[in-house]
Design a protein around this motif. Structure first.
Motif, PDB file in Angstrom:
ATOM      1  N   PHE A 111      44.193  89.004  32.371  1.00 21.04           N
ATOM      2  CA  PHE A 111      42.960  88.223  32.347  1.00 21.04           C
ATOM      3  C   PHE A 111      42.732  87.534  31.004  1.00 21.04           C
ATOM      4  CE2 PHE A 111      41.795  92.437  30.863  1.00 21.04           C
ATOM      5  CZ  PHE A 111      40.990  92.185  29.767  1.00 21.04           C
ATOM      6  N   GLU A 112      43.484  87.935  29.977  1.00 20.35           N
ATOM      7  CA  GLU A 112      43.344  87.297  28.669  1.00 20.35           C
ATOM      8  C   GLU A 112      44.302  86.109  28.607  1.00 20.35           C
ATOM      9  OE1 GLU A 112      44.270  90.674  26.346  1.00 20.35           O
ATOM     10  OE2 GLU A 112      42.203  91.340  26.163  1.00 20.35           O
ATOM     11  N   ALA A 113      43.972  85.078  29.361  1.00 19.37           N
ATOM     12  CA  ALA A 113      44.918  83.986  29.596  1.00 19.37           C
ATOM     13  C   ALA A 113      44.779  82.832  28.619  1.00 19.37           C
ATOM     14  CB  ALA A 113      44.744  83.462  31.023  1.00 19.37           C
ATOM     15  N   ARG A 114      43.882  82.961  27.671  1.00 22.78           N
ATOM     16  CA  ARG A 114      43.717  81.852  26.736  1.00 22.78           C
ATOM     17  C   ARG A 114      44.923  81.730  25.816  1.00 22.78           C
ATOM     18  NH1 ARG A 114      38.356  83.116  23.745  1.00 22.78           N
ATOM     19  NH2 ARG A 114      38.992  85.233  24.291  1.00 22.78           N
ATOM     20  N   GLY A 115      45.354  80.502  25.604  1.00 25.44           N
ATOM     21  CA  GLY A 115      46.442  80.233  24.676  1.00 25.44           C
ATOM     22  C   GLY A 115      46.137  78.968  23.902  1.00 25.44           C
ATOM     23  N   TYR A 116      46.517  78.946  22.647  1.00 26.87           N
ATOM     24  CA  TYR A 116      46.204  77.808  21.794  1.00 26.87           C
ATOM     25  C   TYR A 116      47.483  77.273  21.159  1.00 26.87           C
ATOM     26  CZ  TYR A 116      41.505  79.745  22.224  1.00 26.87           C
ATOM     27  OH  TYR A 116      40.328  80.235  22.719  1.00 26.87           O
ATOM     28  N   SER A 117      47.662  75.979  21.244  1.00 29.95           N
ATOM     29  CA  SER A 117      48.760  75.337  20.528  1.00 29.95           C
ATOM     30  C   SER A 117      48.196  74.721  19.259  1.00 29.95           C
ATOM     31  CB  SER A 117      49.440  74.275  21.396  1.00 29.95           C
ATOM     32  OG  SER A 117      48.505  73.306  21.833  1.00 29.95           O
ATOM     33  N   ALA A 118      48.906  74.881  18.163  1.00 31.05           N
ATOM     34  CA  ALA A 118      48.454  74.385  16.864  1.00 31.05           C
ATOM     35  C   ALA A 118      49.552  73.543  16.232  1.00 31.05           C
ATOM     36  CB  ALA A 118      48.077  75.549  15.948  1.00 31.05           C
ATOM     37  N   SER A 154      45.136  72.446  20.488  1.00 27.49           N
ATOM     38  CA  SER A 154      44.920  72.175  21.903  1.00 27.49           C
ATOM     39  C   SER A 154      44.863  73.519  22.624  1.00 27.49           C
ATOM     40  CB  SER A 154      46.036  71.296  22.472  1.00 27.49           C
ATOM     41  OG  SER A 154      45.764  70.948  23.818  1.00 27.49           O
ATOM     42  N   GLU A 155      44.509  73.493  23.899  1.00 26.18           N
ATOM     43  CA  GLU A 155      44.347  74.749  24.632  1.00 26.18           C
ATOM     44  C   GLU A 155      44.998  74.656  26.011  1.00 26.18           C
ATOM     45  OE1 GLU A 155      40.843  77.917  25.976  1.00 26.18           O
ATOM     46  OE2 GLU A 155      40.337  76.132  24.824  1.00 26.18           O
ATOM     47  N   PRO A 156      46.332  74.792  26.074  1.00 27.60           N
ATOM     48  CA  PRO A 156      46.983  74.870  27.388  1.00 27.60           C
ATOM     49  C   PRO A 156      46.638  76.193  28.073  1.00 27.60           C
ATOM     50  CG  PRO A 156      48.550  74.390  25.618  1.00 27.60           C
ATOM     51  CD  PRO A 156      47.284  74.840  24.978  1.00 27.60           C
ATOM     52  N   THR A 168      55.359  59.150  25.379  1.00 24.96           N
ATOM     53  CA  THR A 168      54.443  60.219  24.994  1.00 24.96           C
ATOM     54  C   THR A 168      54.697  60.613  23.551  1.00 24.96           C
ATOM     55  OG1 THR A 168      54.368  61.096  27.253  1.00 24.96           O
ATOM     56  CG2 THR A 168      53.687  62.574  25.488  1.00 24.96           C
ATOM     57  N   LEU A 169      53.635  60.667  22.763  1.00 24.24           N
ATOM     58  CA  LEU A 169      53.725  61.171  21.401  1.00 24.24           C
ATOM     59  C   LEU A 169      53.764  62.692  21.460  1.00 24.24           C
ATOM     60  CD1 LEU A 169      53.525  60.896  18.274  1.00 24.24           C
ATOM     61  CD2 LEU A 169      51.031  60.984  18.567  1.00 24.24           C
ATOM     62  N   CYS A 170      54.880  63.279  21.062  1.00 20.32           N
ATOM     63  CA  CYS A 170      55.044  64.732  21.094  1.00 20.32           C
ATOM     64  C   CYS A 170      54.784  65.296  19.701  1.00 20.32           C
ATOM     65  CB  CYS A 170      56.448  65.102  21.560  1.00 20.32           C
ATOM     66  SG  CYS A 170      56.778  64.655  23.278  1.00 20.32           S
ATOM     67  N   ILE A 171      53.851  66.227  19.629  1.00 26.17           N
ATOM     68  CA  ILE A 171      53.448  66.832  18.361  1.00 26.17           C
ATOM     69  C   ILE A 171      53.990  68.257  18.321  1.00 26.17           C
ATOM     70  CG2 ILE A 171      51.475  67.477  16.930  1.00 26.17           C
ATOM     71  CD1 ILE A 171      49.890  65.344  18.620  1.00 26.17           C
ATOM     72  N   PRO A 172      55.020  68.533  17.526  1.00 28.31           N
ATOM     73  CA  PRO A 172      55.566  69.891  17.457  1.00 28.31           C
ATOM     74  C   PRO A 172      54.488  70.900  17.079  1.00 28.31           C
ATOM     75  CG  PRO A 172      57.044  68.342  16.399  1.00 28.31           C
ATOM     76  CD  PRO A 172      55.776  67.590  16.690  1.00 28.31           C
ATOM     77  N   SER A 173      54.429  71.989  17.834  1.00 29.11           N
ATOM     78  CA  SER A 173      53.337  72.946  17.676  1.00 29.11           C
ATOM     79  C   SER A 173      53.834  74.372  17.862  1.00 29.11           C
ATOM     80  CB  SER A 173      52.228  72.665  18.708  1.00 29.11           C
ATOM     81  OG  SER A 173      51.806  71.325  18.657  1.00 29.11           O
ATOM     82  N   VAL A 174      52.996  75.299  17.444  1.00 27.93           N
ATOM     83  CA  VAL A 174      53.195  76.711  17.766  1.00 27.93           C
ATOM     84  C   VAL A 174      52.219  77.061  18.884  1.00 27.93           C
ATOM     85  CG1 VAL A 174      54.005  77.314  15.467  1.00 27.93           C
ATOM     86  CG2 VAL A 174      51.559  77.425  15.968  1.00 27.93           C
ATOM     87  N   PHE A 175      52.465  78.182  19.540  1.00 33.72           N
ATOM     88  CA  PHE A 175      51.652  78.576  20.698  1.00 33.72           C
ATOM     89  C   PHE A 175      51.255  80.037  20.524  1.00 33.72           C
ATOM     90  CE2 PHE A 175      51.514  79.406  25.498  1.00 33.72           C
ATOM     91  CZ  PHE A 175      50.251  78.842  25.625  1.00 33.72           C
ATOM     92  N   LEU A 176      49.947  80.285  20.449  1.00 33.42           N
ATOM     93  CA  LEU A 176      49.439  81.616  20.125  1.00 33.42           C
ATOM     94  C   LEU A 176      48.395  82.068  21.135  1.00 33.42           C
ATOM     95  CD1 LEU A 176      48.802  80.956  16.323  1.00 33.42           C
ATOM     96  CD2 LEU A 176      50.822  82.043  17.305  1.00 33.42           C
ATOM     97  N   ALA A 177      48.289  83.388  21.298  1.00 36.86           N
ATOM     98  CA  ALA A 177      47.200  83.954  22.090  1.00 36.86           C
ATOM     99  C   ALA A 177      45.911  83.896  21.272  1.00 36.86           C
ATOM    100  CB  ALA A 177      47.526  85.391  22.482  1.00 36.86           C
TER     101      ALA A 177
END
Length: 244
Positions: free
Chosen positions: A125-132, A109-111, A149-158
């Protein structure tokens, strides 16, 4: 006379909102289940081709429990948790709603990463972040008055792979501990070990002694371990426990 109210048994409700291996085995094809469990246990890499099947099973399970939304659940550097909620719904070509949860949704996903601290590791300005999706932690449902809500444990990366969360560092440290532990075990002659589980809280301590010193200890020579040691501080003996 008012009837006595019956409460559900603990064994019936404990873990009932967790998509654990029991739920996986009931809802996934055997080959998909074995691949997923193998990846969870670190025996093999996760096959991205099974994501669609896992997502469908996970969605059906969550909806059967009353969930209406899903979210990648992660731990940003705020030391709190965060999630971006999305409904299990999309529209067809005629605008009619359809339940939907794709493998792509499960995997990534892309919060908006600009909402979270980065520790100065990237420009503003490099504000993109991805949850995997992190399959080593089971998905779970947080109930609410309107469903859940179905919560899917994820990591969060630039975008460049820089960790923007706390869990990625934990997973990498566990991998490093496992790698060194496997190397040490093989040096000691244990060639059959495949993986090592790193846990927190055991508080087991090990001490290395020179052989001449160890030979002077009768307990070590006969039992292979220490049975006698120095007296406890302040002569507390068995009183120095957490709840003593």
């Amino acid at each position: 006379m008012q009837e006595a109210k019956e409460f559900p048994k603990m064994r019936e409700i404990y873990g009932s909102l967790v998509f654990d291996q029991k739920a996986m085995k009931q809802r996934l094809p055997r080959d998909v289940y074995e691949n997923l469990v193998g990846a969870i246990e670190g025996r093999q890499k996760l096959d991205s081709g099974i994501a669609g099947t896992v997502a469908l099973a996970m969605k059906d399970w969550a909806v059967s429990k009353g969930a209406s939304h899903w979210a990648h659940w992660f731990h940003p550097l705020t030391e709190l948790t965060a999630e971006k909620h999305t409904a299990f719904v999309t529209a067809d070509e005629n605008g009619f709603p359809l339940e939907s949860f794709r493998g792509e949704d499960l995997m990534q996903s892309e919060p908006d990463a600009s909402s979270f601290p980065s520790g100065g590791t990237r420009s503003t300005f490099e504000a993109r972040g991805y949850s995997a999706w992190d399959p080593t932690s089971p998905a779970f449902i947080i109930k609410s008055p309107k469903g859940g809500t179905l919560c899917i444990p994820s990591v969060f990366l630039a975008y460049d792979g820089t960790p923007l969360d706390l869990k990625t560092y934990l997973l990498r440290s566990m991998e490093a501990v496992e790698s060194r532990a496997l190397k040490m075990l093989k040096l000691f002659g244990n060639r059959g070990v495949r993986y090592v589980r790193a846990t927190v809280g055991g508080e087991q301590e090990f001490f290395l002694l020179d052989r001449p010193r160890a030979q002077k200890r009768t307990d070590i020579r006969f039992c292979g371990r220490t049975l006698l040691g120095s007296p406890p501080p302040r002569d507390q003996k068995m009183e120095d426990h957490y709840f003593g």
